[in-house]
Design a protein around this motif. Structure first.
Motif, PDB file in Angstrom:
ATOM      1  N   SER A 102      -6.916 -16.639   3.651  1.00 30.11           N
ATOM      2  CA  SER A 102      -7.480 -16.487   2.772  1.00 30.11           C
ATOM      3  C   SER A 102      -6.393 -16.206   1.339  1.00 30.11           C
ATOM      4  O   SER A 102      -7.428 -15.809   0.856  1.00 30.11           O
ATOM      5  N   CYS A 103      -5.238 -17.150   1.597  1.00 32.60           N
ATOM      6  CA  CYS A 103      -4.613 -16.486   0.660  1.00 32.60           C
ATOM      7  C   CYS A 103      -5.424 -16.936  -0.904  1.00 32.60           C
ATOM      8  O   CYS A 103      -6.412 -18.114  -1.134  1.00 32.60           O
ATOM      9  N   ALA A 104      -4.847 -17.236  -2.407  1.00 28.00           N
ATOM     10  CA  ALA A 104      -5.339 -16.917  -3.413  1.00 28.00           C
ATOM     11  C   ALA A 104      -5.504 -18.889  -3.717  1.00 28.00           C
ATOM     12  O   ALA A 104      -6.662 -19.686  -4.118  1.00 28.00           O
ATOM     13  N   ARG A 139     -13.174 -16.424  -0.994  1.00 27.16           N
ATOM     14  CA  ARG A 139     -12.085 -16.421  -0.231  1.00 27.16           C
ATOM     15  C   ARG A 139     -12.485 -17.227   0.829  1.00 27.16           C
ATOM     16  O   ARG A 139     -13.448 -16.549   2.359  1.00 27.16           O
ATOM     17  N   LEU A 166      -4.728  -2.948  -0.594  1.00 31.15           N
ATOM     18  CA  LEU A 166      -3.796  -3.353  -0.706  1.00 31.15           C
ATOM     19  C   LEU A 166      -3.356  -2.768  -1.817  1.00 31.15           C
ATOM     20  O   LEU A 166      -3.870  -1.571  -2.884  1.00 31.15           O
ATOM     21  N   LYS A 217      -8.546  -2.901  -4.107  1.00 29.97           N
ATOM     22  CA  LYS A 217      -8.103  -4.606  -4.172  1.00 29.97           C
ATOM     23  C   LYS A 217      -8.757  -4.231  -2.620  1.00 29.97           C
ATOM     24  O   LYS A 217      -7.814  -3.516  -1.827  1.00 29.97           O
ATOM     25  N   TYR A 226       0.773  -4.584  -9.368  1.00 23.74           N
ATOM     26  CA  TYR A 226       0.334  -5.818 -10.255  1.00 23.74           C
ATOM     27  C   TYR A 226      -0.553  -5.490 -10.642  1.00 23.74           C
ATOM     28  O   TYR A 226      -0.994  -6.070 -11.374  1.00 23.74           O
ATOM     29  N   TYR A 238     -10.971  -6.552  -6.481  1.00 21.22           N
ATOM     30  CA  TYR A 238     -10.168  -5.645  -7.174  1.00 21.22           C
ATOM     31  C   TYR A 238     -11.151  -5.388  -8.211  1.00 21.22           C
ATOM     32  O   TYR A 238     -11.478  -5.650  -8.856  1.00 21.22           O
ATOM     33  N   ARG A 277      -2.192 -17.984   7.043  1.00 23.65           N
ATOM     34  CA  ARG A 277      -2.634 -16.800   5.988  1.00 23.65           C
ATOM     35  C   ARG A 277      -4.312 -17.895   5.234  1.00 23.65           C
ATOM     36  O   ARG A 277      -3.972 -18.385   4.015  1.00 23.65           O
ATOM     37  N   LYS A 292      10.683 -13.004  -4.765  1.00 20.00           N
ATOM     38  CA  LYS A 292       9.682 -14.044  -4.248  1.00 20.00           C
ATOM     39  C   LYS A 292       8.305 -13.126  -4.773  1.00 20.00           C
ATOM     40  O   LYS A 292       7.156 -14.471  -5.752  1.00 20.00           O
ATOM     41  N   LYS A 293       7.959 -12.244  -4.407  1.00 20.96           N
ATOM     42  CA  LYS A 293       7.022 -11.504  -5.494  1.00 20.96           C
ATOM     43  C   LYS A 293       7.346 -11.632  -7.028  1.00 20.96           C
ATOM     44  O   LYS A 293       5.852 -11.482  -7.677  1.00 20.96           O
ATOM     45  N   GLY A 315       4.721  -6.046   3.856  1.00 24.70           N
ATOM     46  CA  GLY A 315       4.965  -7.769   2.821  1.00 24.70           C
ATOM     47  C   GLY A 315       5.762  -8.326   2.594  1.00 24.70           C
ATOM     48  O   GLY A 315       6.214  -9.530   2.536  1.00 24.70           O
ATOM     49  N   HIS A 371       2.712 -10.369   7.877  1.00 21.19           N
ATOM     50  CA  HIS A 371       1.250 -11.287   7.463  1.00 21.19           C
ATOM     51  C   HIS A 371       1.137 -12.407   9.026  1.00 21.19           C
ATOM     52  O   HIS A 371       0.293 -13.588   9.212  1.00 21.19           O
ATOM     53  N   LYS A 418     -12.573 -10.935  -2.327  1.00 15.86           N
ATOM     54  CA  LYS A 418     -12.084 -10.041  -2.431  1.00 15.86           C
ATOM     55  C   LYS A 418     -12.092  -9.582  -3.560  1.00 15.86           C
ATOM     56  O   LYS A 418     -12.476  -9.782  -4.534  1.00 15.86           O
ATOM     57  N   SER A 440       6.216 -15.359  -7.477  1.00 15.07           N
ATOM     58  CA  SER A 440       4.411 -14.737  -8.331  1.00 15.07           C
ATOM     59  C   SER A 440       3.686 -14.705  -8.660  1.00 15.07           C
ATOM     60  O   SER A 440       1.726 -14.427  -8.726  1.00 15.07           O
ATOM     61  N   LYS A 461       7.074  -3.089  -6.020  1.00 18.57           N
ATOM     62  CA  LYS A 461       6.819  -3.413  -4.602  1.00 18.57           C
ATOM     63  C   LYS A 461       8.081  -3.671  -3.802  1.00 18.57           C
ATOM     64  O   LYS A 461       7.837  -4.401  -3.188  1.00 18.57           O
TER      65      LYS A 461
HETATM   66  O1  LIG Z   1      -5.034 -12.664  -2.362  1.00 23.47           O
HETATM   67  P1  LIG Z   1      -4.764 -12.292  -2.647  1.00 23.47           P
HETATM   68  O2  LIG Z   1      -3.478 -13.386  -3.607  1.00 23.47           O
HETATM   69  O3  LIG Z   1      -4.830 -10.685  -3.453  1.00 23.47           O
HETATM   70  O4  LIG Z   1      -3.792 -11.884  -1.556  1.00 23.47           O
HETATM   71  C1  LIG Z   1      -1.883 -10.798  -1.598  1.00 23.47           C
HETATM   72  C2  LIG Z   1      -2.472  -9.693  -0.781  1.00 23.47           C
HETATM   73  O5  LIG Z   1      -3.456  -9.540  -0.409  1.00 23.47           O
HETATM   74  C3  LIG Z   1      -1.187  -8.927  -0.455  1.00 23.47           C
HETATM   75  O6  LIG Z   1      -1.133  -8.234  -1.849  1.00 23.47           O
HETATM   76  C4  LIG Z   1       0.201  -9.987  -0.627  1.00 23.47           C
HETATM   77  O7  LIG Z   1       1.574  -8.980  -1.001  1.00 23.47           O
HETATM   78  P2  LIG Z   1       1.795  -8.323   0.897  1.00 23.47           P
HETATM   79  O8  LIG Z   1       1.102  -7.692   1.054  1.00 23.47           O
HETATM   80  O9  LIG Z   1       2.696  -7.383  -0.465  1.00 23.47           O
HETATM   81  O10 LIG Z   1       2.497  -9.464   0.704  1.00 23.47           O
HETATM   82  C5  LIG Z   1       0.545 -11.186  -1.579  1.00 23.47           C
HETATM   83  O11 LIG Z   1       1.022 -11.527  -0.930  1.00 23.47           O
HETATM   84  P3  LIG Z   1       1.760 -12.595  -1.844  1.00 23.47           P
HETATM   85  O12 LIG Z   1       3.416 -12.699  -0.445  1.00 23.47           O
HETATM   86  O13 LIG Z   1       1.289 -13.586  -2.156  1.00 23.47           O
HETATM   87  O14 LIG Z   1       3.068 -11.351  -2.334  1.00 23.47           O
HETATM   88  C6  LIG Z   1      -1.096 -12.074  -1.377  1.00 23.47           C
HETATM   89  O15 LIG Z   1      -0.501 -13.304  -2.544  1.00 23.47           O
END
Ligand SMILES: O=P(O)(O)O[C@H]1[C@H](O)[C@H](O)[C@H](OP(=O)(O)O)[C@@H](OP(=O)(O)O)[C@@H]1O
Ligand SMILES: Nc1ncnc2c1ncn2[C@@H]1O[C@H](COP(=O)(O)OP(=O)(O)OP(=O)(O)O)[C@@H](O)[C@H]1O
Length: 313
Positions: free
Chosen positions: A254-256, A230, A298, A285, A302, A219, A252, A47-48, A180, A185, A217, A51, A89
């Motif tokens: 406040s995701c991207a 966000r 966080l 970040k 990456y 970084y 979630r 998954k990572k 993660g 989450h 956010k 993305s 990760k």
């Molecule tokens: O807003 P972003 O995309 O930076 O959010 C990240 C979040 O900050 C964490 O880095 C998440 O990673 P995990 O905690 O390892 O899940 C990211 O989750 P992901 O599932 O999208 O990789 C978020 O995008």
């Protein structure tokens, strides 16, 4: 650091980076042929990987002499490579052990996020402790973390523990472990402490901080700072609190995809200038709920490499 000649130039990347003038491209080719190749071995979940390692990033990196190579987690790490940098990760005792042994036998390889350095980020209490300990404040305001309470076990004890702690409702309930996983989450908003008995410890209960429905956010990688806005959870009014009861899981938020960079925000919600004033190099970040200024560190792996690539550009 191990280096090796790289004689290829990935022309397809031009499309990804947008058209360059012919002269720039030929200079790029010449520079590329002379530039040494840096090999980044990565161990990420599928998954990572999906993305993070987008074709554009790989192409951009390739053009800058950086090659991402997937680590085969079914083969001994020592039989793979050679790598200049190891990006991961992954969690778990077995992976920690593999990584520690690899670091001992490959001191020339830069391992990003060595397990012992990021252990405190796997826990939503310890990850905020370094912010609380900084006791940061300046003319823009105070930096802190929401009042919170850790519930290690026995959900039936939550109502009494919340009353005893003096936490104000509503509360955000979060899994204590931040590894993660999808479960880590799964957050909930509780309007009363009795409904929290439905949740499964270990948990951290945080006072909900009204912050105008927008969070920032930030970084930070070395000298590079990127602030994004966000959308976040909306404020909870006292009237809403008096009319609502129960605990509600929320997504979630406040995701991207929830970018508020172009949103027309009330000036009082601003804060970039305050945030941009943060130049602590080891901040990687963190998320700030404006006004309440809630922070979460966080992991940097990456972001560090992406920041590095951007820096090279
Ligand atoms: O807003 P972003 O995309 O930076 O959010 C990240 C979040 O900050 C964490 O880095 C998440 O990673 P995990 O905690 O390892 O899940 C990211 O989750 P992901 O599932 O999208 O990789 C978020 O995008
Ligand atoms: N104390 C709080 N007060 C108000 N809102 C909060 C609070 N804590 C979290 N939130 C809201 O919940 C969202 C997710 O919180 P948090 O970042 O702790 O969880 P997460 O799952 O680790 O997030 P991510 O998906 O970015 O990794 C935040 O973006 C914010 O909208």
């Amino acid at each position: 650091m191990r280096i090796k000649e790289d004689s290829s130039y990935d022309r397809s990347v031009e499309e990804a980076e947008g058209e360059e003038t012919t002269s720039q491209c030929s200079i790029g080719v010449l520079q590329q042929q002379q530039r040494k190749l840096v090999v980044v071995g990565y161990a990420l979940t599928s998954k990572k990987t999906k993305s993070f390692l987008q074709p554009k990033l790989e192409g951009l990196a390739r053009n800058k002499g950086i090659l991402f190579v997937a680590i085969d987690q079914n083969r001994p790490l020592s039989e793979q490579g050679p790598f200049d940098i190891l990006l991961h990760k992954m969690t778990g005792k077995e992976w920690r052990q593999i990584l520690e042994e690899y670091r001992q036998t490959h001191p020339e390889v830069t391992v990003l996020d060595p397990p012992d350095a990021i252990q405190h980020l796997h826990n939503r209490q310890s990850m905020l402790q370094c912010v609380a300990d900084m006791n940061l404040s300046d003319s823009y305001g105070k930096v802190g973390v929401p009042k919170q309470l850790v519930i290690k076990r026995d959900a039936s004890s939550i109502p009494e523990a919340v009353i005893k702690s003096g936490l104000s409702l509503p509360l955000v309930a979060k899994p204590l472990v931040a590894d993660g996983s999808a479960k880590s989450h799964e957050l909930s908003l509780a309007y009363d402490q009795y409904s929290l008995r439905k949740l499964e410890p270990p948990l951290v209960l945080q006072e909900f901080v009204n912050h105008g429905g927008v969070l920032f956010k930030v970084y930070i990688v070395g000298e590079a700072i990127k602030v994004v806005r966000r959308f976040s959870l909306p404020d909870v009014t006292k009237w809403e609190l008096s009319k609502n009861a129960g605990v509600f899981r929320f997504p979630r938020v406040s995701c991207a995809a929830a970018s508020a960079d172009d949103a027309d925000l009330d000036p009082s919600v601003g804060g970039e200038s305050f945030l941009a004033s943060f130049d602590h190099p080891w901040y990687i970040k963190y998320k700030c709920l404006v006004m309440g200024l809630y922070r979460k560190f966080l992991r940097r792996s990456y972001h560090l490499v992406v920041g590095w690539i951007n820096y090279l550009c």
